[in-house]
Scaffold this motif. Structure first.
Motif, mmCIF file in Angstrom:
data_model
loop_
_atom_site.group_PDB
_atom_site.id
_atom_site.type_symbol
_atom_site.label_atom_id
_atom_site.label_comp_id
_atom_site.label_asym_id
_atom_site.label_seq_id
_atom_site.Cartn_x
_atom_site.Cartn_y
_atom_site.Cartn_z
ATOM 1 N N ARG A 113 0.851 -1.193 0.000
ATOM 2 C CA ARG A 113 0.000 0.000 0.000
ATOM 3 C C ARG A 113 0.885 1.240 0.000
ATOM 4 O O ARG A 113 1.709 1.423 0.886
ATOM 5 C CB ARG A 113 -0.905 0.024 1.231
ATOM 6 N N ILE A 114 0.720 2.073 -1.000
ATOM 7 C CA ILE A 114 1.527 3.284 -1.093
ATOM 8 C C ILE A 114 0.816 4.393 -0.332
ATOM 9 O O ILE A 114 -0.178 4.948 -0.801
ATOM 10 C CB ILE A 114 1.761 3.699 -2.556
ATOM 11 N N SER A 115 1.297 4.689 0.843
ATOM 12 C CA SER A 115 0.710 5.770 1.623
ATOM 13 C C SER A 115 1.477 7.062 1.348
ATOM 14 O O SER A 115 2.697 7.039 1.156
ATOM 15 C CB SER A 115 0.769 5.440 3.118
ATOM 16 N N GLU A 116 0.751 8.161 1.334
ATOM 17 C CA GLU A 116 1.416 9.437 1.059
ATOM 18 C C GLU A 116 2.300 9.833 2.229
ATOM 19 O O GLU A 116 1.889 9.788 3.380
ATOM 20 C CB GLU A 116 0.393 10.531 0.777
ATOM 21 N N LYS A 117 3.529 10.221 1.923
ATOM 22 C CA LYS A 117 4.492 10.608 2.941
ATOM 23 C C LYS A 117 4.399 12.113 3.201
ATOM 24 O O LYS A 117 4.112 12.895 2.292
ATOM 25 C CB LYS A 117 5.908 10.250 2.485
ATOM 26 N N PRO A 118 4.669 12.525 4.432
ATOM 27 C CA PRO A 118 4.570 13.948 4.764
ATOM 28 C C PRO A 118 5.801 14.763 4.386
ATOM 29 O O PRO A 118 5.806 15.983 4.532
ATOM 30 C CB PRO A 118 4.391 13.921 6.288
ATOM 31 N N SER A 208 16.660 27.875 1.065
ATOM 32 C CA SER A 208 16.216 29.050 1.830
ATOM 33 C C SER A 208 14.976 29.681 1.206
ATOM 34 O O SER A 208 14.337 30.543 1.827
ATOM 35 C CB SER A 208 17.349 30.077 1.919
ATOM 36 N N LEU A 209 14.625 29.274 -0.014
ATOM 37 C CA LEU A 209 13.442 29.809 -0.687
ATOM 38 C C LEU A 209 12.168 29.054 -0.328
ATOM 39 O O LEU A 209 11.075 29.463 -0.741
ATOM 40 C CB LEU A 209 13.638 29.759 -2.212
ATOM 41 N N LEU A 210 12.278 27.940 0.397
ATOM 42 C CA LEU A 210 11.077 27.199 0.780
ATOM 43 C C LEU A 210 10.117 28.129 1.523
ATOM 44 O O LEU A 210 10.521 28.848 2.441
ATOM 45 C CB LEU A 210 11.442 25.999 1.652
ATOM 46 N N PRO A 211 8.845 28.145 1.149
ATOM 47 C CA PRO A 211 7.925 29.158 1.667
ATOM 48 C C PRO A 211 7.461 28.953 3.099
ATOM 49 O O PRO A 211 6.927 29.873 3.718
ATOM 50 C CB PRO A 211 6.731 29.054 0.708
ATOM 51 N N GLU A 212 7.641 27.752 3.630
ATOM 52 C CA GLU A 212 7.171 27.491 4.982
ATOM 53 C C GLU A 212 8.096 26.516 5.688
ATOM 54 O O GLU A 212 8.879 25.807 5.058
ATOM 55 C CB GLU A 212 5.744 26.932 4.950
ATOM 56 N N LYS A 213 8.002 26.492 7.005
ATOM 57 C CA LYS A 213 8.846 25.625 7.810
ATOM 58 C C LYS A 213 8.435 24.176 7.622
ATOM 59 O O LYS A 213 7.253 23.835 7.621
ATOM 60 C CB LYS A 213 8.736 26.013 9.282
ATOM 61 N N CYS A 214 9.422 23.301 7.472
ATOM 62 C CA CYS A 214 9.158 21.869 7.298
ATOM 63 C C CYS A 214 9.164 21.181 8.665
ATOM 64 O O CYS A 214 10.028 21.461 9.501
ATOM 65 C CB CYS A 214 10.209 21.235 6.391
ATOM 66 N N GLU A 215 8.230 20.270 8.853
ATOM 67 C CA GLU A 215 8.132 19.546 10.115
ATOM 68 C C GLU A 215 8.792 18.172 10.043
ATOM 69 O O GLU A 215 9.041 17.544 11.069
ATOM 70 C CB GLU A 215 6.654 19.373 10.502
ATOM 71 N N GLN A 216 9.047 17.702 8.834
ATOM 72 C CA GLN A 216 9.636 16.381 8.618
ATOM 73 C C GLN A 216 10.930 16.527 7.815
ATOM 74 O O GLN A 216 11.165 17.562 7.181
ATOM 75 C CB GLN A 216 8.662 15.486 7.846
ATOM 76 N N SER A 289 17.327 17.000 8.315
ATOM 77 C CA SER A 289 16.332 17.211 9.360
ATOM 78 C C SER A 289 15.905 18.677 9.366
ATOM 79 O O SER A 289 16.676 19.558 8.952
ATOM 80 C CB SER A 289 16.899 16.803 10.719
ATOM 81 N N PRO A 290 14.675 18.966 9.821
ATOM 82 C CA PRO A 290 14.143 20.336 9.713
ATOM 83 C C PRO A 290 15.031 21.412 10.317
ATOM 84 O O PRO A 290 15.167 22.502 9.752
ATOM 85 C CB PRO A 290 12.794 20.236 10.447
ATOM 86 N N GLU A 291 15.678 21.119 11.461
ATOM 87 C CA GLU A 291 16.473 22.162 12.122
ATOM 88 C C GLU A 291 17.699 22.566 11.310
ATOM 89 O O GLU A 291 18.229 23.662 11.475
ATOM 90 C CB GLU A 291 16.907 21.688 13.518
ATOM 91 N N VAL A 292 18.133 21.699 10.403
ATOM 92 C CA VAL A 292 19.309 22.014 9.587
ATOM 93 C C VAL A 292 19.002 23.145 8.611
ATOM 94 O O VAL A 292 19.877 23.950 8.265
ATOM 95 C CB VAL A 292 19.785 20.753 8.841
ATOM 96 N N LEU A 293 17.758 23.225 8.158
ATOM 97 C CA LEU A 293 17.388 24.259 7.178
ATOM 98 C C LEU A 293 17.624 25.660 7.727
ATOM 99 O O LEU A 293 17.868 26.595 6.964
ATOM 100 C CB LEU A 293 15.927 24.089 6.772
ATOM 101 N N GLU A 294 17.563 25.794 9.034
ATOM 102 C CA GLU A 294 17.763 27.110 9.644
ATOM 103 C C GLU A 294 19.222 27.566 9.576
ATOM 104 O O GLU A 294 19.517 28.744 9.791
ATOM 105 C CB GLU A 294 17.294 27.065 11.098
#
Length: 349
Positions: A113-118, A208-216, A289-294
């Motif tokens: 089953r292919i479940s959508e990943k976040p 750095s252009l990503l419009p919103e903070k990533c949680e995953q 990981s999300p914190e690295v983007l900062e």
């Protein structure tokens, strides 16, 4: 992939202990592990057969468990893993890394089953493609056809087959052609968004252009690669390792075309004829990981190797993920020709 922590037992476990483990995990299987390495499996069927032979609850499992179990590797393509499991008639496959260390369990019914990943995926598709001219004079490299499809379409479809559908394309050179071709991505099973670089920002700076903070964790991939790497296993590996950043790496061999002389001063100690040196090289696929983007500077050129070096200098955990599957960096005309020759065999279309 499920965690293996709740389904592991020692080779010196009793039947009673294994039954408790199987009941609590509700997976009909226990994994026999020694020093973090898979040494066998034992199923409820194995236990029933043991009782028929007169075994009791307090007997050890050392002569009961299967010492040659079906197992999968993190670097194994999804299709190969499914075929192996179905051929063996197993419903759970313990997964190990290239060093043989147990990392988890795939439940085949869930895997089908292919479940959508976040997770967010970012594909770097803004390169100039200078080395492939004249092919790229009027066409961006990601839109060059390899086999029956543009390179970037194969990349997008490979992500969606593992349930990764939220995909950003970072654009620069002739980016409008890419937007015209893919649109919102629905035709390709994806939800596409675009990051437009007004100036070149590098393989990390564009994040750095990503419009919103990533949680995953975020997957990043160069847009001139063809590979059938198992992206689901890659993300699972990153999560299980506890790393801040994971880099896919590839084996690279370099042969010296001469006999290499090893000497101590003027005295020759050894002559090594045409030695082969082996290295791991950057395969152009990453998980952050999300914190690295900062830590990525805004509006400034910043490459992924710079980011990894910064993380290493800061003491953050960084890991490598060896790519054993098909992988081709289409940087030169010879690479482009080879990829076209191999495409149908590898991707089946």
């Amino acid at each position: 992939m499920r965690s293996a922590r709740k389904v592991t037992v020692s080779p010196r476990a009793t039947i009673r202990e294994v039954l408790e483990t199987i009941d609590q995990a509700a997976m009909q299987i226990a994994l026999v592990v020694k020093e973090d390495r898979l040494v066998g499996t034992i199923t409820d069927g194995d236990l029933r057969r043991a009782f028929l032979r007169g075994k009791s609850l307090d007997d050890f499992i050392d002569d009961i468990y299967n010492v040659s179990p079906v197992k999968g590797y993190l670097s194994q393509p999804k299709e190969d893993l499914l075929q192996m499991a179905l051929a063996a008639g197993v419903k759970q496959v313990p997964m190990v890394d290239d060093q043989g260390l147990l990392v988890g369990v795939e439940v085949i019914d869930e895997y089908l089953r292919i479940s959508e990943k976040p997770n967010t995926v970012v594909v770097m598709a803004g390169g100039l493609g200078t080395r492939l001219r004249p092919l790229t004079e009027n066409t961006p490299k990601p839109l060059l056809k390899v086999g029956s499809r543009p390179i970037l379409e194969t990349i997008i479809r490979n992500f969606t087959q593992y349930g990764f559908r939220r995909i950003f394309l970072s654009l620069n050179y002739r980016g409008e052609q890419i937007q015209d071709y893919f649109g919102d991505g629905r035709e390709f099973g994806a939800r596409l968004h675009y990051l437009v670089e007004n100036k070149r920002l590098g393989t990390a700076g564009a994040l750095s252009l990503l419009p919103e903070k990533c949680e995953q964790p975020v997957i990043i991939m160069n847009g001139d690669l063809l590979t059938n790497v198992n992206f689901e296993h890659l993300v699972n590996y990153h999560n299980l390792s506890g790393a801040s950043a994971t880099m896919c790496v590839r084996d690279y061999e370099l042969q010296v075309p001469y006999g290499v002389v090893h000497s101590d001063g003027a005295t020759i100690k050894q002559i090594e004829e045409k030695p082969i040196h082996r290295y791991y090289v950057n395969a152009g696929i990453y998980v952050l990981s999300p914190e690295v983007l900062e830590k990525i500077p805004r509006d400034r050129y910043f490459d992924m190797p710079q980011l990894f070096q910064k993380l290493i200098d800061d003491g953050a955990k960084t890991c490598s993920f060896p790519v054993r599957e098909y992988w081709m960096d289409i940087g030169q005309p010879a690479d482009f020709e080879q990829a076209n020759e191999e495409y149908a065999e590898v991707f089946g279309v």
